[in-house]
Design an enzyme around this catalytic site. Structure first.
Site, PDB file in Angstrom:
ATOM      1  N   LYS A  32       0.844  -1.200   0.000  1.00 10.95           N
ATOM      2  CA  LYS A  32       0.000   0.000   0.000  1.00 10.95           C
ATOM      3  C   LYS A  32       0.879   1.249   0.000  1.00 10.95           C
ATOM      4  CE  LYS A  32      -2.306   1.762   3.771  1.00 10.95           C
ATOM      5  NZ  LYS A  32      -2.172   3.224   3.801  1.00 10.95           N
ATOM      6  N   ASP A  59      -3.496   4.314  -1.971  1.00 17.47           N
ATOM      7  CA  ASP A  59      -4.437   4.758  -0.924  1.00 17.47           C
ATOM      8  C   ASP A  59      -4.437   6.287  -0.864  1.00 17.47           C
ATOM      9  OD1 ASP A  59      -5.989   4.944   1.390  1.00 17.47           O
ATOM     10  OD2 ASP A  59      -4.332   4.403   2.734  1.00 17.47           O
ATOM     11  N   LEU A  60      -5.098   6.908  -1.861  1.00 18.44           N
ATOM     12  CA  LEU A  60      -5.110   8.379  -1.910  1.00 18.44           C
ATOM     13  C   LEU A  60      -6.487   8.959  -1.607  1.00 18.44           C
ATOM     14  CD1 LEU A  60      -2.702   9.033  -4.942  1.00 18.44           C
ATOM     15  CD2 LEU A  60      -2.172   8.981  -2.502  1.00 18.44           C
ATOM     16  N   LYS A  61      -7.465   8.108  -1.353  1.00 25.56           N
ATOM     17  CA  LYS A  61      -8.793   8.530  -0.856  1.00 25.56           C
ATOM     18  C   LYS A  61      -9.310   9.769  -1.591  1.00 25.56           C
ATOM     19  CE  LYS A  61      -7.837   6.896   3.858  1.00 25.56           C
ATOM     20  NZ  LYS A  61      -6.378   6.626   3.791  1.00 25.56           N
ATOM     21  N   PHE A  62      -9.523   9.632  -2.912  1.00 23.50           N
ATOM     22  CA  PHE A  62      -9.979  10.786  -3.697  1.00 23.50           C
ATOM     23  C   PHE A  62     -11.352  11.268  -3.227  1.00 23.50           C
ATOM     24  CE2 PHE A  62      -7.399   8.543  -7.112  1.00 23.50           C
ATOM     25  CZ  PHE A  62      -6.302   9.359  -6.953  1.00 23.50           C
ATOM     26  N   ASP A  64     -13.749  14.579  -4.531  1.00 19.29           N
ATOM     27  CA  ASP A  64     -13.896  15.827  -5.297  1.00 19.29           C
ATOM     28  C   ASP A  64     -15.145  15.665  -6.160  1.00 19.29           C
ATOM     29  OD1 ASP A  64     -13.315  18.235  -6.789  1.00 19.29           O
ATOM     30  OD2 ASP A  64     -11.220  17.984  -6.226  1.00 19.29           O
ATOM     31  N   PRO A  66     -17.462  14.607  -9.364  1.00 19.33           N
ATOM     32  CA  PRO A  66     -17.372  13.335 -10.103  1.00 19.33           C
ATOM     33  C   PRO A  66     -16.354  13.352 -11.236  1.00 19.33           C
ATOM     34  CG  PRO A  66     -19.668  13.802  -9.600  1.00 19.33           C
ATOM     35  CD  PRO A  66     -18.885  15.000  -9.146  1.00 19.33           C
ATOM     36  N   THR A  68     -13.673  15.135 -11.723  1.00 17.55           N
ATOM     37  CA  THR A  68     -12.279  15.210 -11.257  1.00 17.55           C
ATOM     38  C   THR A  68     -11.830  13.880 -10.662  1.00 17.55           C
ATOM     39  OG1 THR A  68     -12.573  17.553 -10.833  1.00 17.55           O
ATOM     40  CG2 THR A  68     -10.739  16.494  -9.713  1.00 17.55           C
ATOM     41  N   THR A 118     -12.002   6.262  10.738  1.00 22.83           N
ATOM     42  CA  THR A 118     -12.046   5.702  12.097  1.00 22.83           C
ATOM     43  C   THR A 118     -11.644   6.733  13.152  1.00 22.83           C
ATOM     44  OG1 THR A 118      -9.892   4.750  11.628  1.00 22.83           O
ATOM     45  CG2 THR A 118     -11.769   3.259  11.538  1.00 22.83           C
ATOM     46  N   ARG A 179      -3.268  -6.206  14.491  1.00 20.86           N
ATOM     47  CA  ARG A 179      -2.053  -6.452  15.260  1.00 20.86           C
ATOM     48  C   ARG A 179      -1.907  -7.946  15.537  1.00 20.86           C
ATOM     49  NH1 ARG A 179      -0.983  -2.408  13.547  1.00 20.86           N
ATOM     50  NH2 ARG A 179      -0.360  -0.451  14.499  1.00 20.86           N
ATOM     51  N   GLY A 208       1.031  -2.273   8.908  1.00 21.45           N
ATOM     52  CA  GLY A 208       2.220  -1.447   8.712  1.00 21.45           C
ATOM     53  C   GLY A 208       3.300  -1.775   9.711  1.00 21.45           C
ATOM     54  N   ARG A 209       3.331  -0.989  10.797  1.00 22.37           N
ATOM     55  CA  ARG A 209       4.451  -1.049  11.734  1.00 22.37           C
ATOM     56  C   ARG A 209       4.787  -2.417  12.328  1.00 22.37           C
ATOM     57  NH1 ARG A 209       1.919   3.992  14.657  1.00 22.37           N
ATOM     58  NH2 ARG A 209       0.143   2.868  13.777  1.00 22.37           N
TER      59      ARG A 209
HETATM   60  O1  C5P Z   1       1.236   0.755  11.176  1.00 20.89           O
HETATM   61  P1  C5P Z   1      -0.220   0.373  11.093  1.00 20.89           P
HETATM   62  O2  C5P Z   1      -0.431  -1.133  10.959  1.00 20.89           O
HETATM   63  O3  C5P Z   1      -1.052   0.968  12.191  1.00 20.89           O
HETATM   64  O4  C5P Z   1      -0.688   1.005   9.702  1.00 20.89           O
HETATM   65  C1  C5P Z   1      -2.016   0.981   9.271  1.00 20.89           C
HETATM   66  C2  C5P Z   1      -2.145   1.639   7.938  1.00 20.89           C
HETATM   67  O5  C5P Z   1      -3.524   1.702   7.601  1.00 20.89           O
HETATM   68  C3  C5P Z   1      -1.625   3.075   7.884  1.00 20.89           C
HETATM   69  O6  C5P Z   1      -1.138   3.307   6.561  1.00 20.89           O
HETATM   70  C4  C5P Z   1      -2.875   3.907   8.141  1.00 20.89           C
HETATM   71  O7  C5P Z   1      -2.804   5.176   7.555  1.00 20.89           O
HETATM   72  C5  C5P Z   1      -3.936   3.050   7.455  1.00 20.89           C
HETATM   73  N1  C5P Z   1      -5.297   3.262   7.978  1.00 20.89           N
HETATM   74  C6  C5P Z   1      -5.647   3.068   9.298  1.00 20.89           C
HETATM   75  N2  C5P Z   1      -6.939   3.271   9.711  1.00 20.89           N
HETATM   76  C7  C5P Z   1      -7.855   3.651   8.830  1.00 20.89           C
HETATM   77  C8  C5P Z   1      -7.543   3.845   7.503  1.00 20.89           C
HETATM   78  C9  C5P Z   1      -6.224   3.637   7.095  1.00 20.89           C
HETATM   79  O8  C5P Z   1      -4.813   2.686  10.111  1.00 20.89           O
HETATM   80  N3  C5P Z   1      -9.106   3.800   9.235  1.00 20.89           N
END
Ligand code: C5P
Length: 229
Positions: A32, A59-62, A64, A66, A68, A118, A179, A208-209
């Site tokens: 992503k 993941d740029l969540k457009f 604007d 329609p 565009t 969220t 997690r 991610g992390r």
């Molecule tokens: O590091 P981590 O696992 O928390 O990363 C989650 C990814 O999902 C990040 O890129 C975060 O911006 C994205 N995200 C999120 N919650 C959302 C939408 C996207 O954590 N509601």
């Protein structure tokens, strides 16, 4: 079998992201690219990942008008990405225009929508005159997304079971806030393990992390793929 794991490449530069990606393979995960990396590294970086064989979720969540958003989706599709997203609150017209733009392309990218961020709670929704409870607003916007012809939504794992029951088995549910057992929660609040998310009916998880900051990312990836299979 194709991996249900999407790794969030939340890095500030292309160099750092590529340093991490060089140990991965397209069979073990999808990738992503969000705002931070896209603004820093640009479309050529995205193309580079695509050329390496990765399924890339842009993941740029457009959000604007329609025309565009449809044009932005067309540009994103030209990069060869696998999936992209828009905000469902941009309206059914906006979502349908974006989907139509993608359908004009050979092997169109998947298009999903963000329902309620969220980070928004009941009080913040009320400030925008949304009086429904957040979970009701999520359900309503997810139904609108489906009616508009999109492939799925981004949702929290807590919403996945309800959305799976409401929207059927083929609608994509893409879920961050995951997690693995024992991992640091960080700034996420309501988290779920990969196995529990899979049981709740999610299609893909975004992590991610727990992977990018692990001393042994490949071990974490392998375990997640096992947990999700
Ligand atoms: O590091 P981590 O696992 O928390 O990363 C989650 C990814 O999902 C990040 O890129 C975060 O911006 C994205 N995200 C999120 N919650 C959302 C939408 C996207 O954590 N509601």
């Amino acid at each position: 079998m194709s991996s249900k794991l999407i790794i969030a490449l939340d890095y500030p530069t292309a160099e750092q992201a590529l340093h991490f990606v060089k140990n991965l393979s397209p069979e073990c995960c999808k990738l992503k690219v969000g705002f931070e990396l896209f603004v820093a590294a640009g479309p050529d970086f995205v193309k580079r990942l695509v050329d390496q064989g990765y399924d890339v979720f842009l993941d740029l969540k457009f959000h604007d008008i329609p025309n565009t958003v449809a044009s932005a989706c067309r540009s994103a599709a030209n990069l060869g990405v696998w999936m992209m997203n828009v905000h469902a609150s941009g309206s059914d017209k906006m979502m349908a225009a974006a989907k139509q733009a993608l359908l004009q392309i050979d092997s169109p990218a998947k298009l999903i929508a963000v329902t309620v961020l969220t980070s928004m709670d009941k009080e913040q929704l009320a400030l925008s005159n949304v009086t429904l409870a957040p979970e009701e607003q999520v359900k309503s916007l997810a139904q609108l997304t489906q009616k508009s012809g999109l492939d799925g939504v981004v949702c929290s794992a807590q919403e996945a079971k309800m959305l799976r029951e409401t929207l059927g088995k083929d609608f994509l549910l893409v879920t961050p806030g995951i997690r693995p057992q024992g991992a640091d929660i960080g700034d996420q609040s309501r988290v779920m393990t990969p196995a529990a998310a899979s049981k709740a009916g999610v299609s893909y998880i975004v992590v991610g992390r727990p992977i990018t900051q692990s001393a042994n990312p490949l071990d974490v990836i392998d375990q997640i793929n096992i947990d999700m299979s």
